[in-house]
Design an enzyme around this catalytic site. Structure first.
Site, short mmCIF file in Angstrom:
data_model
loop_
_atom_site.label_atom_id
_atom_site.label_comp_id
_atom_site.label_asym_id
_atom_site.label_seq_id
_atom_site.Cartn_x
_atom_site.Cartn_y
_atom_site.Cartn_z
N GLU A 163 -8.97 41.27 6.42
CA GLU A 163 -8.47 41.82 7.69
C GLU A 163 -7.58 40.84 8.48
OE1 GLU A 163 -11.70 43.32 10.03
OE2 GLU A 163 -12.43 44.65 8.47
N GLU A 349 -15.18 47.72 2.61
CA GLU A 349 -16.18 47.86 3.69
C GLU A 349 -16.14 49.28 4.21
OE1 GLU A 349 -15.77 45.13 6.99
OE2 GLU A 349 -15.40 43.43 5.65
O1 IFM Z 1 -18.64 42.78 10.64
C1 IFM Z 1 -17.30 43.13 10.48
C2 IFM Z 1 -16.71 42.43 9.26
O2 IFM Z 1 -16.86 41.05 9.33
C3 IFM Z 1 -15.25 42.76 9.13
N1 IFM Z 1 -15.02 44.17 9.19
C4 IFM Z 1 -15.65 44.94 10.23
C5 IFM Z 1 -17.13 44.60 10.29
C6 IFM Z 1 -17.81 45.42 11.41
O3 IFM Z 1 -17.27 45.09 12.64
#
Ligand code: IFM
Length: 441
Positions: A163, A349
């Site tokens: 990210e 994710e």
């Molecule tokens: O916890 C975070 C992760 O580190 C990166 N993506 C989003 C998740 C939830 O906020």
């Protein structure tokens, strides 16, 4: 829903959020240690010093992953463990930890997905300018090479960054993440340097691996206009450009989105000749992180992209206040496939924070189970539409340190009692286990 036998199902974590052992075996502080300890901006005042104590409990954690039927696990490598100052001397104990972790995963038939940078920049590098400084991109490439030389093709998939949008925007514009700055021009320069680090890191990984799948992980979001006005539709278009195209077009097309570039005016980053060619490396696989959609209306009082969030009254929301919108995952997969024709995409994710309660040794979390199920259905629909999606990794394996929210948000499919460090798979994890088993039949 049907997924092929070689599809990967698993969960994700990141180093600072779970490892703890902040001062052990030669690890030095990162910008997150500094921010958590000194900024006063963590909701519960907590730090990642201990977190889930995964650095000491990794064996049991891998065994638990295995017991849940997963055949993939995504973790991140802590740069300040491996090269504590950010550049220069390697810390053998740091690399040993990940070496052992990878071997145990492989011994259990679990494909390791390793992310090299999940926001924990070594503090020593930050002191020399950090992501505002081009040299940091070269330091990152050296670090990537060192990791790949040690772990090599035992890692199934490497991602350079997690990210970059979030590192740059939340860390340098919104000030809610380390290092806590609030400056749009700096945020855009940092974003550019992160992408340059990705390009150089890809070259370093390519030179030191043969079959590992290489790429990056991006957070993505569709943007929908909350009303039918031309102004709100334009705001949604621009917000999509700022959030998604600003990163994908340099990385996959070799140029910044011109319409957005023009709107940023004098805030645009300094770009050296050849940078975009370096940034635009062929990747084997794109990881996407999907949680929610944007639902916006035009707001003249907000800075570009002049988009204000509008809460959709008919929707449900997670404990983060994020709207549950599974079709946005299908929408993004189809759109990314149409726009960039990448060889492979995986969900790196996806998950929901919920106000979970441990009762009689169990956590009943039907909303999270529904969240996972509906998003898996969205992935299946995208696959049916021809999008090459190869894996679904839930966020997160464990309840953990949710950055500025500290330990007040629980994203895990496994509950963590932070006092005893006991792990308890929630009913969503057991549902996912049974779902995976059913797919394998
Ligand atoms: O916890 C975070 C992760 O580190 C990166 N993506 C989003 C998740 C939830 O906020």
């Amino acid at each position: 829903m049907h997924f092929p036998p070689d599809f990967h199902f698993g969960a994700s974590t990141s180093a600072y959020q779970i490892e703890g052992a902040a001062n052990e075996d030669g690890r030095l502080p990162s910008i997150w240690d500094e921010f958590a300890h000194h900024s006063g901006r963590i909701k519960d005042g907590s730090t990642g010093d201990v977190a889930c104590d995964h650095y000491h409990r990794w064996r049991e954690d891998v065994d638990m992953i295995h017991s849940l039927g997963h055949n993939a696990y995504r973790f991140s490598i802590a740069w300040p463990r491996v090269i504590p100052q950010g550049r220069g001397a390697l810390n053998p104990k740091g690399l040993d930890f990940y070496d052992r972790l990878v071997d145990r995963l492989l011994a259990h038939g679990i494909a390791p997905y390793a992310t090299l940078y999940h926001w924990d920049l070594p503090l020593g590098l930050h002191a020399q300018g950090g992501w505002l400084h081009r040299d940091t991109c070269h330091a990152f490439a050296d670090y990537a090479a060192a990791v790949a030389q040690r772990l090599g093709d035992r890692v199934y998939g490497y991602a350079t960054l997690n990210e970059p949008r979030c590192s740059a925007t939340v860390g340098y514009l919104e000030g809610r993440h380390a290092p806590g700055e609030m400056d749009q021009a700096k945020a855009l320069q940092v974003a550019h340097h992160l992408m340059l680090a990705h390009g150089l890191g890809m070259q370093a990984l390519r030179a030191n691996t043969r079959k590992a799948r290489l790429g990056v992980v991006l957070d993505v979001k569709p943007y929908h206009a909350a009303d039918d006005s031309a102004a709100s539709r334009q705001a949604a278009h621009n917000a999509y450009g700022v959030f998604n195209r600003w990163f994908m077009e340099p990385m996959f097309l070799g140029h910044y989105p011109q319409d957005i570039w023009d709107r940023y005016g004098s805030l645009v980053p300094t770009v050296h000749e050849g940078d975009l060619a370096t940034i635009c490396q062929a990747i084997d696989s794109l990881g996407i992180n999907y949680y929610s959609r944007g639902h916006v209306e035009h707001s003249a009082s907000k800075p570009f992209p002049h988009a204000a969030d509008v809460r959709c009254t008919t929707s449900s929301f997670t404990d983060m206040g994020w709207e549950i919108w599974p079709d946005g995952l299908r929408e993004m997969l189809v759109r990314i496939h149409q726009d960039y024709r990448l060889p492979d995409i995986y969900i790196a994710e996806n998950g929901a924070a919920m106000d979970d309660v441990l009762e009689n040794g169990q956590v009943h979390d039907p909303v999270r189970r529904d969240y996972l199920q509906s998003h898996l259905a969205a992935v299946a629909q995208a696959r049916d539409a021809g999008v090459p999606v190869s894996a679904y990794l839930a966020w997160s394996l464990l309840d953990n340190y949710e950055w500025g929210h500290g330990y007040t948000r629980r994203f895990g499919i496994c509950h963590v009692d932070y006092a005893s460090q006991q792990r308890t798979p929630k009913s969503s994890a057991l549902w996912l286990r049974d779902f995976i088993a059913q797919q394998r039949r």
